[in-house]
Design a protein around this motif. Structure first.
Motif, PDB file in Angstrom:
ATOM      1  N   UNK A 167       0.780  -1.227   0.000  1.00 50.28           N
ATOM      2  CA  UNK A 167       0.000   0.000   0.000  1.00 50.28           C
ATOM      3  C   UNK A 167       0.808   1.270   0.000  1.00 50.28           C
ATOM      4  N   UNK A 168       2.121   1.148  -0.096  1.00 47.53           N
ATOM      5  CA  UNK A 168       2.978   2.328  -0.077  1.00 47.53           C
ATOM      6  C   UNK A 168       3.818   2.401  -1.338  1.00 47.53           C
ATOM      7  N   UNK A 169       4.341   3.587  -1.609  1.00 54.33           N
ATOM      8  CA  UNK A 169       5.211   3.758  -2.753  1.00 54.33           C
ATOM      9  C   UNK A 169       6.602   3.185  -2.451  1.00 54.33           C
ATOM     10  N   UNK A 170       7.299   2.827  -3.526  1.00 56.70           N
ATOM     11  CA  UNK A 170       8.656   2.346  -3.376  1.00 56.70           C
ATOM     12  C   UNK A 170       9.543   3.497  -2.895  1.00 56.70           C
ATOM     13  N   UNK A 171      10.394   3.212  -1.918  1.00 57.11           N
ATOM     14  CA  UNK A 171      11.273   4.233  -1.372  1.00 57.11           C
ATOM     15  C   UNK A 171      12.705   3.730  -1.322  1.00 57.11           C
ATOM     16  N   UNK A 172      13.623   4.642  -1.541  1.00 60.70           N
ATOM     17  CA  UNK A 172      15.027   4.286  -1.465  1.00 60.70           C
ATOM     18  C   UNK A 172      15.490   4.220  -0.021  1.00 60.70           C
TER      19      UNK A 172
END
Length: 124
Positions: free
Chosen positions: A43-48
């Motif tokens: 449910x979340x965006x991909x993050x570095x």
């Protein structure tokens, strides 16, 4: 064709550690390119979370500083992510990425090649 294969994920309790690996192949030479680790929780965006630039400069997301350590073995064309003091909020699919466009090492759009991911699940 560059191929990236991650390994080392698993299910651990909070406070535990894992070491993720990413093996690069297909003519890829890690010392000539940037590489990074990103993650995506449901449910979340991909993050570095961490990246290594071509000149060796390392960047970490604020949320993982002091707990995550990125490193690479150029002789093995392998990227690592040592994860310590795991928290439930670290639960996500972790992706290795390589070869960068201009931009931040913590942004998904910077990277050209991607692995399939390895799941990290942290229970409280």
């Amino acid at each position: 064709q560059v191929q990236l294969v991650e390994s080392g994920g698993g299910s651990v309790q909070a406070g535990g550690s894992l070491r993720l690996s990413c093996a690069a192949s297909g003519g890829y030479i890690s010392s000539r390119h940037c590489m990074g680790w990103l993650r995506q929780a449901p449910g979340k965006e991909r993050e570095g979370v961490a990246g290594i630039a071509r000149d060796g400069t390392i960047t970490y997301a604020d949320s993982v500083k002091g707990r995550f350590t990125i490193s690479q073995d150029n002789a093995k064309n392998t990227l690592y992510l040592q994860i310590d003091s795991l928290k439930p909020e670290d639960t996500a699919m972790y992706y290795c990425a390589a070869v960068c466009r201009q931009g931040s090492l913590l942004l998904s759009r910077t990277y050209i090649y991607w692995g399939q991911g390895t799941q990290v699940t942290v229970s409280s």
